[in-house]
Design a protein around this motif. Structure first.
Motif, PDB file in Angstrom:
ATOM      1  N   PHE A  51       0.562  -1.233  -0.073  1.00 27.75           N
ATOM      2  CA  PHE A  51       0.090  -0.141  -0.065  1.00 27.75           C
ATOM      3  C   PHE A  51       0.911   1.217   0.020  1.00 27.75           C
ATOM      4  O   PHE A  51       0.448   2.363  -0.439  1.00 27.75           O
ATOM      5  N   ALA A  52       2.104   1.159   0.520  1.00 22.51           N
ATOM      6  CA  ALA A  52       2.923   2.342   0.331  1.00 22.51           C
ATOM      7  C   ALA A  52       4.280   1.801   0.786  1.00 22.51           C
ATOM      8  O   ALA A  52       4.544   0.654   1.606  1.00 22.51           O
ATOM      9  N   TYR A  53       5.311   2.563   0.267  1.00 24.03           N
ATOM     10  CA  TYR A  53       6.901   2.219   0.671  1.00 24.03           C
ATOM     11  C   TYR A  53       7.658   3.423   0.810  1.00 24.03           C
ATOM     12  O   TYR A  53       7.162   4.266  -0.125  1.00 24.03           O
ATOM     13  N   CYS A  54       8.661   3.293   1.148  1.00 22.68           N
ATOM     14  CA  CYS A  54       9.646   4.425   0.991  1.00 22.68           C
ATOM     15  C   CYS A  54      11.250   3.729   1.325  1.00 22.68           C
ATOM     16  O   CYS A  54      11.123   3.152   2.609  1.00 22.68           O
ATOM     17  N   LEU A  55      11.949   3.854   0.450  1.00 20.60           N
ATOM     18  CA  LEU A  55      13.526   3.478   0.786  1.00 20.60           C
ATOM     19  C   LEU A  55      14.419   4.876   0.928  1.00 20.60           C
ATOM     20  O   LEU A  55      14.408   5.488   0.163  1.00 20.60           O
ATOM     21  N   MET A  56      15.183   4.716   2.148  1.00 26.64           N
ATOM     22  CA  MET A  56      16.017   5.780   2.191  1.00 26.64           C
ATOM     23  C   MET A  56      17.457   5.229   2.595  1.00 26.64           C
ATOM     24  O   MET A  56      17.638   4.007   2.681  1.00 26.64           O
ATOM     25  N   PRO A  57      18.398   6.023   2.564  1.00 28.36           N
ATOM     26  CA  PRO A  57      19.713   5.261   2.360  1.00 28.36           C
ATOM     27  C   PRO A  57      20.035   4.352   3.811  1.00 28.36           C
ATOM     28  O   PRO A  57      20.479   3.262   3.632  1.00 28.36           O
ATOM     29  N   ASN A  58      19.584   4.735   4.701  1.00 29.70           N
ATOM     30  CA  ASN A  58      19.832   3.962   6.015  1.00 29.70           C
ATOM     31  C   ASN A  58      18.645   3.240   6.650  1.00 29.70           C
ATOM     32  O   ASN A  58      18.545   2.513   7.622  1.00 29.70           O
ATOM     33  N   HIS A  59      17.436   3.254   5.989  1.00 30.91           N
ATOM     34  CA  HIS A  59      16.304   2.459   6.509  1.00 30.91           C
ATOM     35  C   HIS A  59      15.207   2.592   5.363  1.00 30.91           C
ATOM     36  O   HIS A  59      15.146   3.183   4.573  1.00 30.91           O
ATOM     37  N   PHE A  60      14.106   1.798   5.691  1.00 28.53           N
ATOM     38  CA  PHE A  60      12.972   1.818   4.786  1.00 28.53           C
ATOM     39  C   PHE A  60      11.637   1.460   5.535  1.00 28.53           C
ATOM     40  O   PHE A  60      11.771   0.840   6.620  1.00 28.53           O
ATOM     41  N   HIS A  61      10.652   1.844   5.272  1.00 27.00           N
ATOM     42  CA  HIS A  61       9.334   1.668   5.251  1.00 27.00           C
ATOM     43  C   HIS A  61       8.464   1.076   4.637  1.00 27.00           C
ATOM     44  O   HIS A  61       8.437   1.534   3.461  1.00 27.00           O
ATOM     45  N   LEU A  62       7.641  -0.101   4.894  1.00 26.87           N
ATOM     46  CA  LEU A  62       6.485  -0.546   4.073  1.00 26.87           C
ATOM     47  C   LEU A  62       5.211  -0.705   4.683  1.00 26.87           C
ATOM     48  O   LEU A  62       5.049  -0.740   6.083  1.00 26.87           O
ATOM     49  N   MET A  63       4.215  -0.366   4.040  1.00 21.64           N
ATOM     50  CA  MET A  63       2.902  -1.003   4.532  1.00 21.64           C
ATOM     51  C   MET A  63       2.275  -1.807   3.617  1.00 21.64           C
ATOM     52  O   MET A  63       2.189  -1.653   2.205  1.00 21.64           O
ATOM     53  N   ILE A  64       1.761  -3.002   4.559  1.00 22.26           N
ATOM     54  CA  ILE A  64       1.412  -4.103   3.528  1.00 22.26           C
ATOM     55  C   ILE A  64       0.190  -4.701   4.147  1.00 22.26           C
ATOM     56  O   ILE A  64      -0.005  -4.604   5.111  1.00 22.26           O
ATOM     57  N   GLN A  65      -0.223  -5.599   3.352  1.00 21.26           N
ATOM     58  CA  GLN A  65      -1.489  -6.567   3.808  1.00 21.26           C
ATOM     59  C   GLN A  65      -0.868  -7.979   3.492  1.00 21.26           C
ATOM     60  O   GLN A  65      -0.674  -8.275   2.530  1.00 21.26           O
ATOM     61  N   ILE A  66      -0.813  -8.867   4.354  1.00 21.66           N
ATOM     62  CA  ILE A  66      -0.527 -10.126   4.169  1.00 21.66           C
ATOM     63  C   ILE A  66      -1.446 -10.892   3.211  1.00 21.66           C
ATOM     64  O   ILE A  66      -2.868 -10.800   3.924  1.00 21.66           O
ATOM     65  N   ARG A  67      -1.314 -11.553   2.153  1.00 24.44           N
ATOM     66  CA  ARG A  67      -2.502 -12.263   1.337  1.00 24.44           C
ATOM     67  C   ARG A  67      -3.035 -13.186   2.247  1.00 24.44           C
ATOM     68  O   ARG A  67      -2.416 -13.931   3.166  1.00 24.44           O
ATOM     69  N   GLU A  68      -4.456 -13.584   1.778  1.00 25.66           N
ATOM     70  CA  GLU A  68      -5.389 -14.408   2.540  1.00 25.66           C
ATOM     71  C   GLU A  68      -4.620 -15.880   2.171  1.00 25.66           C
ATOM     72  O   GLU A  68      -4.778 -16.903   2.799  1.00 25.66           O
ATOM     73  N   SER A  69      -4.520 -16.092   0.887  1.00 28.38           N
ATOM     74  CA  SER A  69      -4.371 -17.517   0.452  1.00 28.38           C
ATOM     75  C   SER A  69      -2.690 -17.817   0.518  1.00 28.38           C
ATOM     76  O   SER A  69      -2.050 -17.984  -0.399  1.00 28.38           O
ATOM     77  N   LEU A  70      -2.378 -17.700   1.717  1.00 27.55           N
ATOM     78  CA  LEU A  70      -0.888 -17.943   2.065  1.00 27.55           C
ATOM     79  C   LEU A  70      -0.502 -19.560   2.125  1.00 27.55           C
ATOM     80  O   LEU A  70      -1.035 -20.149   2.976  1.00 27.55           O
ATOM     81  N   VAL A  71       0.650 -19.826   1.305  1.00 29.37           N
ATOM     82  CA  VAL A  71       1.026 -21.134   1.638  1.00 29.37           C
ATOM     83  C   VAL A  71       2.186 -21.154   2.518  1.00 29.37           C
ATOM     84  O   VAL A  71       2.607 -22.106   3.461  1.00 29.37           O
ATOM     85  N   ASN A  72       3.232 -20.236   2.358  1.00 24.75           N
ATOM     86  CA  ASN A  72       4.385 -20.039   2.844  1.00 24.75           C
ATOM     87  C   ASN A  72       4.219 -19.355   4.103  1.00 24.75           C
ATOM     88  O   ASN A  72       3.280 -18.412   4.490  1.00 24.75           O
TER      89      ASN A  72
END
Length: 188
Positions: A51-72
């Motif tokens: 849903f959102a991401y930002c990569l910076m030189p020393n760190h990063f942030h992600l906004m995610i949702q884990i998918r419903e149909s996961l095997v792993n």
């Protein structure tokens, strides 16, 4: 006593971040960012919606949702992703030894509408908050510009824009400054 790790759960939204070990940088040149994006598309996109991401030189942030149909196991997939990134980004080219990332990837469940909204804007505003640019809209390695573009993307772009009531609401919300006192929510 250490804080227990938040486990990834199917269908759940998360704010995910990590930082370089010590004063190191994760990304030293544009190729490092591009490598991250290419591997993220292969290893993470299949298990999480972004849903959102930002990569910076020393760190990063992600906004995610884990998918419903996961095997792993999502935690194992992230771990494998970082193990792949570590030597590829830094060790060979820069003759670096030791851990590149802090020991654990941090994550918080997004359990409220206000956190969902604020997390997206926080992630996009982060480069300006850390002094990498004056205006967050100028940062090249965030999802901000993808939301304004007509180009195809793997982001959950329409979901996010609908959440903000359209592009105008998305832009308006990003013009608001965050409250420093509540920054703990975002990993500070």
């Amino acid at each position: 006593m250490p804080t227990p790790k938040v486990q990834f759960e199917s269908g759940t939204f998360y704010h995910v971040w990590t930082h370089a070990n010590g004063l190191d940088n994760l990304f030293r040149e544009e190729d490092n960012y591009q490598f991250f994006f290419s591997k993220y598309a292969i290893y993470i996109h299949s298990l999480a919606k972004t849903f959102a991401y930002c990569l910076m030189p020393n760190h990063f942030h992600l906004m995610i949702q884990i998918r419903e149909s996961l095997v792993n196991n999502p935690s194992q997939a992230f771990s494998n992703f970082f193990k792949l990134l570590h030597p590829s980004i830094q060790q060979k080219k820069y003759q670096r030894k030791g851990s590149l990332f802090i020991p654990n990837i941090d994550r918080r469940k997004i359990e409220s509408d206000s956190y969902f909204t604020r997390c997206i804007t926080y992630i996009h505003q982060n480069p300006a908050n850390h002094g990498f640019v004056k205006d967050f809209r100028d940062w090249k390695f965030s999802s901000w510009k993808s939301f304004l573009s007509e180009s195809p993307t793997k982001l959950e772009k329409q979901v996010v824009l609908d959440w903000f009531g359209g592009i105008e609401g998305f832009i308006k919300d990003h013009q608001m400054k965050y409250n420093q006192e509540n920054e703990w929510i975002f990993g500070k």
